[in-house]
Scaffold this active site. Structure first.
Site, short mmCIF file in Angstrom:
data_model
loop_
_atom_site.label_atom_id
_atom_site.label_comp_id
_atom_site.label_asym_id
_atom_site.label_seq_id
_atom_site.Cartn_x
_atom_site.Cartn_y
_atom_site.Cartn_z
N GLU A 81 0.76 -1.14 0.16
CA GLU A 81 0.05 0.12 0.15
C GLU A 81 0.94 1.28 0.00
O GLU A 81 1.94 1.19 0.61
CB GLU A 81 -0.77 0.02 1.27
N ASP A 106 2.87 2.66 -4.89
CA ASP A 106 2.77 2.84 -6.34
C ASP A 106 3.33 4.22 -6.63
O ASP A 106 3.49 4.49 -8.08
CB ASP A 106 1.44 2.51 -6.89
N ALA A 157 -15.29 3.59 -1.49
CA ALA A 157 -14.91 2.70 -0.49
C ALA A 157 -13.50 2.00 -0.64
O ALA A 157 -13.04 1.18 0.04
CB ALA A 157 -16.02 1.49 -0.62
N SER A 203 -13.51 2.74 -7.92
CA SER A 203 -14.61 3.12 -8.43
C SER A 203 -14.14 3.99 -9.83
O SER A 203 -14.68 4.20 -10.73
CB SER A 203 -16.01 3.38 -7.84
N SER A 204 -13.19 4.98 -9.04
CA SER A 204 -13.01 6.05 -10.20
C SER A 204 -12.04 5.39 -11.23
O SER A 204 -12.26 5.81 -12.53
CB SER A 204 -12.15 7.07 -9.45
N ASP A 225 -4.00 1.53 -9.57
CA ASP A 225 -5.34 0.94 -9.68
C ASP A 225 -6.03 0.91 -11.23
O ASP A 225 -6.44 -0.08 -11.55
CB ASP A 225 -6.37 2.11 -9.14
N TYR A 231 -4.05 12.32 1.09
CA TYR A 231 -3.24 11.51 0.05
C TYR A 231 -2.07 12.19 -0.70
O TYR A 231 -0.92 11.79 -0.57
CB TYR A 231 -4.17 10.83 -1.04
C1 GLA Z 1 -5.32 4.72 -4.07
C2 GLA Z 1 -4.25 5.41 -5.15
C3 GLA Z 1 -3.51 4.41 -5.68
C4 GLA Z 1 -2.38 3.87 -4.30
C5 GLA Z 1 -3.45 3.55 -3.27
C6 GLA Z 1 -2.61 3.14 -2.02
O1 GLA Z 1 -5.98 3.74 -4.24
O2 GLA Z 1 -5.33 5.56 -6.27
O3 GLA Z 1 -2.62 4.78 -6.61
O4 GLA Z 1 -1.59 4.94 -4.42
O5 GLA Z 1 -4.33 4.66 -2.92
O6 GLA Z 1 -1.95 2.08 -2.23
#
Ligand code: GLA
Length: 381
Positions: free
Chosen positions: A29, A32, A119, A123-124, A169, A219
């Site tokens: 987590e 990326d 969640a 979804s995006s 994602d 974030y």
């Molecule tokens: C979100 C971001 C991803 C990743 C995760 C955390 O989902 O869109 O790019 O950084 O958080 O691992």
């Protein structure tokens, strides 16, 4: 859904059907955007689109979850309207595709989602990658094309939506394969699809039902902290990404926050590689322990869990049959996952759900879904 489409946009014509999955990140987590490894899988939950193409400059979009129609006029500049509404994601994809030289005529598009929104199940990314395939009028021809679409959609998220996310994602949603997770090195995009077989265990997805408010700004704040940690370490030894730092280099960071963020990145990166090995050897108990360690690191060092995710993960760990649990996705609310003995999942859901409700006052949702293919066109009947 076809009847619904005809009801909304009128009958007739050829209507094509596309499906884009959500994703769950198994482990790895916040790596990326730090050049590390991630290990996501596409889900059978996702977003579907029905589309009918036509001449003329208008793209009309509807979602089964919201009342009003959204219209994009291809003759006008496509901009983010700042509302945070769902339509900005497809709008951003159409804008980026147009900017990269694709010409389009109009379309009527109906979206329908089985993914809980906000969640942490992407979804995006699902609607972005789905829109790209809808506009390009077919599923990607090969992996190269899938990766190009993932990169374009990530750029939409960064530049049009304003979230500085990494590639995980969009990559998972575009490249997923049934019963496989994807080991992805986020800086080089080197990847391999690893059979994801849990034998007598199941992966339970658990939604805290705490909306991820502020998740975008928090974030981006984590990302900026990682950039600062990288800059500090690079003064002594130039490295390409934070995941390449060593623990002694990290312990030398003067700022406690930067030290903890970097410690998460480097420790999580080794947990990903260890997890893939353990899964190949079918050592689920040890893999479960790494999941739980990952959660601890995200809680104590990276500080992205929060009361509800912590409560749900401890409720899970205290419940019979669960051998590992962690938050998944960006954090700050959203979903966690638990590895649970398959013959105990019903009881697990009942007991962990009750314990979480008692501590948080919120009823969680639980999903047991299959690991599925990436974005695809569903042939017409
Ligand atoms: C979100 C971001 C991803 C990743 C995760 C955390 O989902 O869109 O790019 O950084 O958080 O691992």
């Amino acid at each position: 859904m076809r009847e619904l489409f005809a009801g909304v946009f009128g009958p007739g014509g050829t209507v094509r059907h596309f499906m884009s999955p959500g994703r769950v990140n198994i482990i790895g987590e916040h790596l990326d955007y730090n050049g590390g490894y991630v290990f996501p899988a596409a889900l059978s939950l996702g977003i579907q689109a029905l589309v009918r193409y036509h001449d003329g400059p208008q793209i009309k979009m509807r979602s089964t979850a919201y009342p009003d129609e959204r219209i994009i006029n291809l003759e006008n500049p496509i901009v983010n309207d700042g509302s945070g509404g769902w339509w900005n994601y497809p709008a951003g994809v159409i804008r980026h595709l147009t900017d990269s030289g694709h010409g389009f005529t109009g379309a009527d598009i109906l979206f329908d989602s089985s993914l809980p929104e906000g969640a942490g199940l992407s979804s995006s990314a699902a609607i972005e990658v789905l829109t790209a395939c809808v506009m390009l009028r077919g599923e990607p021809a090969d992996d190269g094309e899938r990766i190009r679409i993932a990169v374009l959609c990530k750029n939409v998220e960064n530049r049009f939506i304003g979230v500085q996310c990494g590639i995980m994602d969009q990559f998972a949603v575009a490249m997923g394969k049934k019963d496989h997770a994807i080991l992805l090195k986020s800086d080089t995009l080197a990847y391999s699809r690893v059979p994801f077989n849990l034998n007598d265990h199941s992966l339970v997805i658990m939604n805290t039902n705490k909306p991820r408010k502020l998740s975008g700004s928090k974030y981006n704040e984590r990302r900026a902290e990682c950039d600062r940690a990288l800059a500090e370490i690079s003064k002594r030894r130039p490295i390409g990404s934070l995941a390449e730092a060593t623990m002694p280099e990290i312990e030398e960071l003067a700022d406690d926050i930067l030290r903890r963020r970097a410690r998460h990145v480097v420790s999580e990166n080794s947990r990903v590689l260890a997890s893939v090995d353990l899964l190949k050897k079918n050592d689920l108990p040890s893999f479960g322990m790494l999941m739980t360690e990952s959660h601890r690191s995200l809680r104590d060092d990276y500080d992205v869990t929060g009361f509800e995710l912590d409560a749900l993960v401890s409720a899970s760990m205290d419940t019979d049959g669960c051998i590992g649990a962690r938050m998944t996705g960006a954090g700050f609310g959203g979903c966690a996952i638990a590895l649970v003995k398959s013959d105990k999942t019903d009881k697990f859901i009942e007991s962990a759900g009750a314990a979480y409700k008692k501590t948080s006052g919120i009823a969680a949702d639980f999903y047991i879904t299959d690991v599925a293919d990436g974005v695809r066109e569903i042939p017409g009947q």
